[in-house]
Scaffold this motif. Structure first.
Motif, short mmCIF file in Angstrom:
data_model
loop_
_atom_site.label_atom_id
_atom_site.label_comp_id
_atom_site.label_asym_id
_atom_site.label_seq_id
_atom_site.Cartn_x
_atom_site.Cartn_y
_atom_site.Cartn_z
N ALA A 296 63.35 19.93 -8.78
CA ALA A 296 64.39 20.74 -8.46
C ALA A 296 65.59 20.67 -9.10
CB ALA A 296 64.62 20.47 -7.04
N ARG A 325 72.56 29.56 -7.82
CA ARG A 325 72.10 28.47 -7.13
C ARG A 325 73.20 27.75 -6.26
NH1 ARG A 325 68.82 23.42 -9.87
NH2 ARG A 325 70.67 22.90 -10.75
N VAL A 356 62.37 26.18 -2.45
CA VAL A 356 62.69 25.77 -3.89
C VAL A 356 61.38 26.35 -4.56
CG1 VAL A 356 62.85 23.91 -5.62
CG2 VAL A 356 64.36 24.07 -3.43
N THR A 383 66.17 28.91 -4.48
CA THR A 383 66.13 27.46 -4.94
C THR A 383 67.53 26.83 -4.42
OG1 THR A 383 67.10 27.64 -7.10
CG2 THR A 383 64.61 28.06 -6.97
#
Length: 470
Positions: A296, A325, A356, A383
Motif C-alpha cells: 500500500a 488517493r 486497496v 486505494t
C-alpha cells in the motif's frame, strides 16, 4: 507487581488525569505533534519531484541523486525502534524536542549544501531526527487523551501517508517557483515554531528509567536493519541479485539478526522485548504491517512513473494522481477512527485491504471508456478509501497490550512499514530496469502487490479483537 509491570504503570499517565486536562489544551498538543509528523512525512517524498533540478545544479549522477531519497528511508527505518524505546525510558517531550531540533538544523544545512555527497550525508542525519519524531509524538498523544487515546492515535497516525502524498506536489511548486533548496529551507521556520510551542505546552514526562539502555541489543538490531536495507537498496540500483553487493549485506543481516535474537533471549532488560516482536498479536501485526508497507505504501512511489511509462501522462499530471488517493483517505479515515469501538479491528482491516487490492487491479486494467488520467485517478481514490479504512485499525490493533510502551510499539510499526516499502520499491525498480516494457512491468507488479494484500487477509483473523475504549 513485576518490574516490567511497574515500568509500564509509571510510563502511562492515568486516564483520569489525561481526561481532566482542558480540551483546548489537548487540541493544541495534538495540532503541534501533527504538524511535526506532517513535516517529516512530506520530506520523505518531496525530494522526488526536485530530483532532476538538484542533480543538475549539483552536477550529480542519477544514482547519487536517488540516494538522497533512499538514505532518508534507511535512516528512518534504523532509528524508529530506538527512538521509541528511548522516549519510553527518558520522556516523550525531551525526545520530541531534540528530534525536531536535529531535523530543523539538518534541513537548513541541506538547503545550503554545495555538492551531492554533502547532501546525501546530511539527509542521513536529517532522517535520524525525522524518524524519532513519530514514536515520541505518538507517546505524547497517548499521554494526553486518556480514554480517547485510541481515537486520537488513529487520527494522528493517519496523517503520515497523507503527508507522503502531498510531498511531490509541494516539491513541484517549489521547483517551479523557487528552487530545490526551498524544499529543505521551508522546514526551518516550521521547526523553530514547533520547538517553541512544544517547550511551552508539553508537560514534562519522566518516562521509566528501568536500568540502562541495552547497547548490545541496540547495535545488533541496528546492524541487522542497516545491512538488510543496504542490500535491498543496491538491488534497486539495478545490480543483479546474486552480486556481492547484494548477497554480502544480506548475509551480514542474517548473522546480526541471529546475534540480536540470541542476546535478547538472555538479556535481563533487552532493547526490544521478544514479546513485542513475536508475542500475542504483535507477531502477526508486524508481518501485516511489513506487507502493508510493501503493497500500500510502496506502490504510491511508483504510480507517477507508471502513469508516465504506460500511458504517456505528463510528469506534472502524474504527480497529481496521488492527490486522489489522499482525498480518498481523508474522506473515510475520520469515520473509521470513530467507528473502531463498534467495528473492532479485524473488519476495517479486511475491507480496507480488499479495497486497496481492488484499486491496484483497476490500475493494471485498461481504461474502461475513460481517459487514462481519469481512470487512474478513480483507481487511486479507491486505494485511498481502503487505506483510510484499514490504517486506524492497524495502528491501534496491539496498543492495548502495551499501554506503557506506546512510543516503542509505534516505532516498531513504523520500522516494519518503511522496510516493506523500501523492499517493494527496490525490487520492482530492479525488475523494470531489465524489462523491455517498463510500463507493463509496473502494471504486473501492481497485480502482485494486490495479490499480497489478499493473501494477508486470513492473517487478520489472528489479530486479537477489541471493541470499546482502552
Amino acid at each position: 507487581m513485576t518490574q516490567t509491570a511497574r515500568a509500564e504503570a509509571s510510563a502511562a499517565p492515568s486516564p483520569a488525569r489525561a481526561d481532566d486536562e482542558p480540551l483546548p489544551r489537548r487540541g493544541l498538543v495534538f495540532a503541534i505533534v501533527s504538524i511535526g509528523l506532517f513535516m517529516v512525512s512530506v520530506d520523505g517524498t518531496v525530494v522526488a519531484t526536485a530530483l532532476s533540478s538538484l542533480q543538475r545544479e549539483l552536477h550529480a549522477g542519477v544514482q547519487w541523486g536517488a540516494w538522497t531519497i533512499t538514505i532518508y528511508s534507511l535512516g528512518q527505518v534504523l532509528v524508529m525502534p530506538l527512538a521509541g524505546k528511548i522516549s519510553d525510558m527518558y520522556g516523550r517531550k525531551r525526545v520530541f524536542l531534540a528530534a525536531v531540533v536535529l531535523f530543523t538544523a539538518t534541513s537548513l544545512l541541506c538547503g545550503l549544501a554545495q555538492n551531492i555527497q554533502m547532501l546525501v550525508a546530511l539527509r542521513a542525519v536529517q532522517a535520524l531526527g525525522g524518524g524519532s519524531i513519530m514514536p515520541a509524538a505518538s507517546g505524547i498523544v497517548s499521554d494526553h487523551f486518556g480514554r480517547n487515546r485510541d481515537r486520537a492515535l488513529g487520527m494522528f497516525t493517519s496523517i503520515f501517508p497523507i503527508g507522503g502524498v502531498v510531498g511531490p506536489i509541494l516539491g513541484g511548486i517549489f521547483v517551479t517557483y523557487w528552487s530545490w533548496r526551498g524544499i529543505f529551507l521551508v522546514n526551518v521556520p516550521i521547526g523553530i515554531a514547533l520547538v517553541l510551542l512544544g517547550a511551552a505546552f508539553f508537560p514534562a514526562t519522566q518516562g521509566h528509567r528501568g536500568g540502562r539502555l541495552d547497547f548490545v541489543g541496540t547495535l545488533t538490531m541496528a546492524a541487522t536493519i542497516l545491512s538488510a536495507m543496504i542490500g535491498i537498496a543496491v538491488l534497486g540500483d539495478g545490480v543483479a541479485w546474486h552480486s556481492p553487493g547484494v548477497l554480502v549485506p544480506e548475509a551480514l543481516a542474517v548473522v546480526f539478526g541471529w546475534l540480536f535474537v540470541r542476546h535478547t533471549r538472555r538479556a535481563p532488560a533487552p532493547f526490544i522485548s521478544l514479546h513485542l516482536l513475536v508475542g500475542r498479536g504483535f507477531g502477526v501485526m508486524n508481518v501485516i504491517n511489513f506487507l502493508y508497507g510493501a503493497a500500500a505504501i510502496g506502490f504510491g512511489a511508483l504510480v507517477p512513473l507508471y502513469a508516465q511509462e504506460r500511458f504517456g501522462i505528463s510528469a506534472l499530471a502524474s504527480g497529481t494522481l496521488l492527490t486522489a488517493r489522499a482525498v480518498g483517505m481523508i474522506c473515510i479515515a475520520g469515520i473509521a477512527v470513530f467507528a473502531l469501538r463498534r467495528t473492532g479491528y479485524r473488519l476495517p482491516m479486511i475491507v480496507g485491504f480488499l479495497l486497496v487490492s481492488g484499486g491496484l487491479v483497476m490500475m493494471f486494467l485498461p481504461p474502461a471508456g475513460l481517459s487514462a488520467y481519469v481512470w487512474l485517478s478513480i483507481s487511486a481514490a479507491i486505494t485511498g478509501l481502503g487505506m483510510g479504512l484499514a490504517v486506524p485499525a492497524a495502528n491501534n490493533a496491539t496498543l492495548q497490550f502495551a499501554k506503557g510502551q506506546i512510543a516503542g510499539v509505534s516505532g516498531l510499526r513504523g520500522m516494519f512499514r518503511q522496510a516493506g516499502s523500501i523492499i517493494a520499491v527496490s525490487v520492482v525498480t530492479a525488475v523494470i530496469a531489465q524489462a523491455s516494457d517498463p510500463g507493463m512491468s509496473l502494471g504486473v507488479s501492481f497485480l502482485v502487490l494486490a495479490a499480497t494484500l489478499v493473501a494477508i487477509v486470513p492473517a487478520v483473523f489472528l489479530v486479537p479483537e477489541h471493541r470499546g475504549s482502552w
